[in-house]
Motif scaffolding. Structure first.
Motif, PDB file in Angstrom:
ATOM      1  N   VAL A   6       0.851  -1.315  -0.096  1.00 28.35           N
ATOM      2  CA  VAL A   6       0.188  -0.031  -0.290  1.00 28.35           C
ATOM      3  C   VAL A   6       0.808   1.430  -0.066  1.00 28.35           C
ATOM      4  CG1 VAL A   6      -1.632   1.264   1.103  1.00 28.35           C
ATOM      5  CG2 VAL A   6      -1.914  -1.201   1.110  1.00 28.35           C
ATOM      6  N   LEU A   7       1.999   1.268   0.808  1.00 31.82           N
ATOM      7  CA  LEU A   7       2.678   2.338   0.899  1.00 31.82           C
ATOM      8  C   LEU A   7       3.357   2.739  -0.502  1.00 31.82           C
ATOM      9  CD1 LEU A   7       4.256   4.085   2.961  1.00 31.82           C
ATOM     10  CD2 LEU A   7       6.063   2.755   2.975  1.00 31.82           C
ATOM     11  N   ILE A   8       3.769   1.702  -1.271  1.00 26.30           N
ATOM     12  CA  ILE A   8       4.346   2.001  -2.607  1.00 26.30           C
ATOM     13  C   ILE A   8       3.364   2.629  -3.405  1.00 26.30           C
ATOM     14  CG2 ILE A   8       5.008   1.023  -4.747  1.00 26.30           C
ATOM     15  CD1 ILE A   8       6.005  -1.305  -2.930  1.00 26.30           C
ATOM     16  N   LEU A  14     -11.732   0.246   1.884  1.00 31.52           N
ATOM     17  CA  LEU A  14     -11.364  -1.169   1.840  1.00 31.52           C
ATOM     18  C   LEU A  14     -10.095  -1.385   2.142  1.00 31.52           C
ATOM     19  CD1 LEU A  14     -11.922  -4.243   1.726  1.00 31.52           C
ATOM     20  CD2 LEU A  14     -11.504  -3.852  -0.864  1.00 31.52           C
ATOM     21  N   LEU A  15      -9.118  -0.325   1.440  1.00 31.44           N
ATOM     22  CA  LEU A  15      -7.747  -0.478   1.528  1.00 31.44           C
ATOM     23  C   LEU A  15      -7.187   0.193   3.136  1.00 31.44           C
ATOM     24  CD1 LEU A  15      -5.912  -1.220  -0.653  1.00 31.44           C
ATOM     25  CD2 LEU A  15      -5.424   1.368  -1.169  1.00 31.44           C
ATOM     26  N   VAL A  17      -5.040  -2.152   5.822  1.00 26.53           N
ATOM     27  CA  VAL A  17      -3.754  -1.606   6.356  1.00 26.53           C
ATOM     28  C   VAL A  17      -4.175  -1.703   7.894  1.00 26.53           C
ATOM     29  CG1 VAL A  17      -2.368   0.409   6.678  1.00 26.53           C
ATOM     30  CG2 VAL A  17      -3.120  -0.091   4.535  1.00 26.53           C
ATOM     31  N   SER A  18      -5.334  -1.404   8.236  1.00 27.78           N
ATOM     32  CA  SER A  18      -5.281  -1.518   9.785  1.00 27.78           C
ATOM     33  C   SER A  18      -5.258  -3.083  10.123  1.00 27.78           C
ATOM     34  CB  SER A  18      -6.778  -1.113  10.260  1.00 27.78           C
ATOM     35  OG  SER A  18      -7.126   0.087   9.658  1.00 27.78           O
ATOM     36  N   ALA A  57      -5.797  11.903   1.358  1.00 23.80           N
ATOM     37  CA  ALA A  57      -4.742  11.042   0.919  1.00 23.80           C
ATOM     38  C   ALA A  57      -5.515   9.823  -0.096  1.00 23.80           C
ATOM     39  CB  ALA A  57      -4.319  10.076   2.137  1.00 23.80           C
ATOM     40  N   ASN A  58      -4.654   9.531  -1.014  1.00 19.85           N
ATOM     41  CA  ASN A  58      -5.306   8.695  -1.976  1.00 19.85           C
ATOM     42  C   ASN A  58      -4.269   7.744  -2.589  1.00 19.85           C
ATOM     43  OD1 ASN A  58      -7.172   7.191  -3.609  1.00 19.85           O
ATOM     44  ND2 ASN A  58      -8.075   8.886  -4.531  1.00 19.85           N
ATOM     45  N   ALA A  59      -4.577   6.430  -2.746  1.00 17.81           N
ATOM     46  CA  ALA A  59      -3.481   5.744  -3.417  1.00 17.81           C
ATOM     47  C   ALA A  59      -3.664   5.558  -4.940  1.00 17.81           C
ATOM     48  CB  ALA A  59      -3.692   4.187  -2.885  1.00 17.81           C
TER      49      ALA A  59
END
Lengths: 104, 459
Positions: free
Chosen positions: B331-333, B352-353, B357-358, B421-423
């Motif tokens: 996810v961090l990438i 969902l993401l 992560v949680s 924040a968004n991926a």
């Protein structure tokens, strides 16, 4: 003429090891640091051969270990030189003091 | 044996396919095919059917402990390539070579999990490390990446020297590189064995980044391209632990009085240094580097307490830690900003993401119902069964409590802070894989025996 014995070789090897450690910790030139690491590895090689010849002469274990250490040291040196060249291209210097991007 | 040979072969195949396939984006498919081949090979390994008949002179020993770990390592690598394979291709122009180096690392992992001789230990650790020096510096135009690889190389080669000195002292005292150390009688030989054990412990502590030899870890993990940090912090690190546990269990298990207290001090120092420093980090990537140090502290309990619980526990820990950390890094990438602020408000954009992560973070923090809790429990239980020191266990508990703070900061940023924040480019396949990882973490936390630990006794 005096034949060198186990203790002479162990003394030389220990001296080389600590010269290597000293050079590694005090020098700031990357090539010198690489040389110091090689000195450490070679002092250990000397140790292997000395133990093999004087203490356990029945089998050639120590000598064969030395061959592997030399091979690995060569591979490491190749990678190290590549890293140093890459660093030189970006910093125009091979002094570790100049490599301080990650300090904070 | 199969995995060791085939992973080296597939590394060469990867390099040559780079010559013949012009399309860079096909590299991950070749890598996935290779990993599937390795998993099949590993299946045969587990049942002691070797495809290559060779006389290895008892230098490698394929016991179920190491082989199950290789399975975990291969599955983690497969998950890693499926999740982050596209990111590997973006690091530079040499996608096939990066994957080839990953396969060479896996060859080293295979040797480190099955060595029965100090020569093989040395070769395994070095085959794992040398490709990593290159991967750390893979982002050639990035100054941080260059420096990280330099630091990693200098520290790694120095620790190699220390390890070799330890091996040579053991050889001088016993005349053999086998893990079964013959009893020595003379006082001077006894001294040499003790010094050799301590030097080997220091060298391996360097490799697994245990305090006080952990100073390279945050810089290297921070500077390396994030995809490769993910691999280094998981598979390679845990492989180092497997080598550590096997050495101290098989070779030095009968001499616990020599080294056990030293390891206890290293554990306490690692837990305190890792957890306290992690609290002050602003970057999630750097926080994960310190969290990997603090997790190393817990994994060191397996070295401290040489018993069957410790072996089961380290396998469970390996699986839990690899799954969670690979998930978070994947996810961090995809994030634009690696700081905690960069995660602000992720729950609104990607619910969902954020949930996944949680779950990974909760597992790392050791909250019940996740695999992370059970693996920490096993570690502490093993050390109690080994007659562990009370102050050490209390330190571990306190540090686990401290770790909750910085792990929950991530959850707080995602759920309770305003932000946008968004991926970037998250596709359904990526989410599905992360769901699989999260479900595995919870299942491992609820049914550890059926999923993992029973295999240890069956095979």
């Amino acid at each position: 003429m005096m034949q060198p014995g186990l203790y002479h070789l162990l003394f030389i090897s220990a001296a080389l090891f600590f010269i290597g450690v000293y050079g590694f910790l005090t020098r700031r030139n990357l090539i010198t640091m690489l040389m110091s690491v090689e000195l450490i590895l070679n002092s250990v090689n000397l140790n292997f051969i000395a133990f093999n010849k004087y203490v356990w002469p029945q089998r050639l274990d120590g000598v064969f270990f030395t061959v592997f250490v030399i091979a690995i040291a060569a591979a490491e040196a190749a990678v190290a030189i590549a890293i140093i060249i890459n660093l030189y291209r970006s910093h125009q210097s091979i002094d570790v003091e100049n490599a301080e991007e990650l300090k904070y | 044996m199969n995995v060791i040979v085939l992973s080296a072969v597939w590394g060469v195949v990867m390099m040559f396919s780079g010559l013949f396939i012009a399309d860079k984006s096909k590299a991950k498919y070749v890598a996935i095919a290779g990993l599937l081949v390795l998993l099949v090979a590993n299946y045969f390994d587990l049942h002691h059917k070797f495809l290559f008949a060779s006389s290895i002179g008892n230098m490698l020993q394929f016991e179920s402990f190491g082989m199950i770990f290789v399975t975990i390592a291969l599955l983690s690598t497969l998950l890693y390539v499926l999740l982050s394979g596209a990111a590997v291709e973006k690091v530079g122009n040499h996608a096939y070579e990066y994957f080839a180096l990953l396969f060479f690392v896996l060859c080293g992992v295979g040797i480190a999990a099955s060595y029965n001789n100090l020569l093989m230990l040395f070769l395994g650790i070095e085959i794992m490390s040398i490709p990593l020096y290159i991967l750390t510096g893979a982002d050639k135009r990035n100054l941080k990446s260059n420096e990280a690889s330099l630091k990693y190389f200098l520290m790694g080669s120095f620790s190699t020297g220390i390890m070799l000195l330890g091996i040579v002292l053991l050889y001088g005292a016993t005349g053999t590189f086998n893990l079964v150390i013959p009893a020595v009688s003379k006082a001077s030989e006894n001294m040499m064995v003790s010094a050799g054990i301590v030097l080997l412990a220091i060298a391996l502590a360097f490799k697994v980044s245990a305090a006080p030899f952990h100073f390279w870890t945050p810089d290297v993990y921070d500077g390396a391209p994030t995809v490769f940090t993910s691999f280094m912090a998981t598979v390679v690190k845990v492989a180092g632990f497997i080598a550590f546990v096997r050495l101290f269990e098989n070779a030095f298990g009968g001499m616990t009085d020599v080294w056990q207290y030293t390891i206890a001090l290293i554990i306490a120092a690692t837990l305190i240094a890792g957890n306290i420093t992690a609290v002050f980090q602003q970057s999630v990537k750097r926080m994960l580097a310190y969290s990997s140090i603090s997790q190393a502290g817990f994994m060191l309990f397996a070295v401290y307490s040489v018993n069957a619980f410790a072996k089961e526990g380290i396998l469970l820990y390996a699986a839990a830690y690899c799954l969670a950390t690979i998930g978070i890094f994947a996810v961090l990438i995809k994030m634009k900003d690696f700081t905690f602020e960069g995660f602000n408000g992720l729950a609104k954009q990607q619910p969902l993401l954020a949930l996944l992560v949680s779950i990974f973070v909760l597992s790392l923090a050791g909250i019940p119902l996740t695999a992370g809790f059970l693996s920490k429990y096993y570690m502490v239980l093993a050390s109690i069964k080994a007659g562990g020191l009370l102050w050490l266990i209390i330190t571990a508990m306190l540090c686990a409590a401290v770790s909750v703070y910085y792990y929950f900061r991530l959850i707080q940023a995602m759920y309770f802070k305003e932000g946008d924040a968004n991926a970037i480019d998250v596709n359904p396949r990526f989410k599905a894989l992360l769901v699989v990882a999260a479900v595995l973490i919870i299942l491992l936390g609820v049914y550890p025996n059926a999923l993992l630990l029973d295999w240890f006794h069956i095979l």
